[in-house]
Design an enzyme around this catalytic site. Structure first.
Site, PDB file in Angstrom:
ATOM      1  N   PHE A  80       0.972  -1.152  -0.013  1.00 34.50           N
ATOM      2  CA  PHE A  80       0.048   0.031   0.028  1.00 34.50           C
ATOM      3  C   PHE A  80       0.839   1.278  -0.024  1.00 34.50           C
ATOM      4  O   PHE A  80       0.554   2.124   0.741  1.00 34.50           O
ATOM      5  CB  PHE A  80      -0.910  -0.092   1.338  1.00 34.50           C
ATOM      6  CG  PHE A  80      -1.649  -1.426   1.418  1.00 34.50           C
ATOM      7  CD1 PHE A  80      -2.704  -1.933   0.308  1.00 34.50           C
ATOM      8  CD2 PHE A  80      -1.276  -2.279   2.709  1.00 34.50           C
ATOM      9  CE1 PHE A  80      -3.405  -3.025   0.621  1.00 34.50           C
ATOM     10  CE2 PHE A  80      -2.327  -3.204   2.687  1.00 34.50           C
ATOM     11  CZ  PHE A  80      -3.183  -3.611   1.604  1.00 34.50           C
ATOM     12  N   CYS A  81       1.658   1.528  -1.058  1.00 33.50           N
ATOM     13  CA  CYS A  81       2.498   2.565  -1.001  1.00 33.50           C
ATOM     14  C   CYS A  81       2.499   3.247  -2.406  1.00 33.50           C
ATOM     15  O   CYS A  81       2.106   2.381  -3.518  1.00 33.50           O
ATOM     16  CB  CYS A  81       4.095   1.625  -0.761  1.00 33.50           C
ATOM     17  SG  CYS A  81       5.433   2.829  -1.302  1.00 33.50           S
ATOM     18  N   GLY A  82       2.988   4.403  -2.554  1.00 32.08           N
ATOM     19  CA  GLY A  82       2.777   5.080  -3.737  1.00 32.08           C
ATOM     20  C   GLY A  82       3.910   4.345  -4.900  1.00 32.08           C
ATOM     21  O   GLY A  82       3.657   4.664  -6.115  1.00 32.08           O
TER      22      GLY A  82
END
Length: 203
Positions: A80-82
């Site tokens: 769940f990271c850019g």
């Protein structure tokens, strides 16, 4: 008699010289001490890969020594990271170069609070969302006091620890840590790919 007086000193000098040369030759040809890795029975596996880590898909232990002789790209990942879309580029990189000796090793980590709360969820996400086929391992601490020994070694070798998710470390075929790359370095970065190709060309 004059001749015999001059001959004996010369013979003595020659004998001394030969003795000294013989001693030097013995010192030069003496076997060198065995390296530490050899004495530990791991001569064929560089120290950086002498770790056993559970695999993500079944949590069974896997010895990283099986990747000795390959160009290894170690990446700490998160769901769940850019930077999570880099999974796609990493998989493409692996598919493109694996037959030439590249392996990508993914280490999910929640050290930056952007990973799922179970290995099962991480595995499902990687497979269903990005079709990841390169080797992945269970959630791992990559920074701080609890950092896995592999990441401690990588940080020591490069002078930099993971600052965020998708930090990358490149290891050459000889087990030497080539360089570290920030999260901002995408798998499609040209300079990054050139370095990988350079390492793959080395034997």
């Amino acid at each position: 008699m004059r001749t015999s007086v001059s001959v004996f000193p010369r013979l003595a000098f020659v004998g001394l010289a030969l003795a000294l040369l013989g001693g030097m030759a013995s010192a030069q040809t003496a076997p060198a001490p065995a390296p530490a890795a050899s004495s530990a029975g791991s001569a064929s596996c560089p120290a950086i890969l002498q770790h056993t880590v559970p695999r993500l898909q079944d949590e069974k232990p896997q010895n990283l020594c099986q990747y000795a002789g390959k160009v290894v790209l170690v990446v700490n990942t998160a769901s769940f990271c850019g930077f999570t879309p880099q999974y796609k580029g990493l998989e493409a990189l692996y598919a493109r170069y694996k037959d030439r000796g590249l392996v990508v090793l993914g280490f999910p980590s929640n050290d930056f609070n952007q990973e799922a709360d179970s290995n099962r969820k991480i595995a499902e996400f990687c497979e269903n969302t990005y079709g990841v086929k390169f080797p992945m391992f269970v959630a791992t601490h990559v920074t701080g006091e609890q950092a896995h020994p592999l990441f401690r070694q990588l940080a020591q070798a490069t002078g930099t620890r993971p600052r965020w998710n998708f930090y990358k470390y490149l290891i050459g075929r000889d087990g030497r840590v080539v360089d570290a790359y920030s999260s901002m370095t995408s798998p499609e970065d040209r300079a990054f790919i050139r370095e990988i190709e350079k390492q793959l060309a080395l034997r």
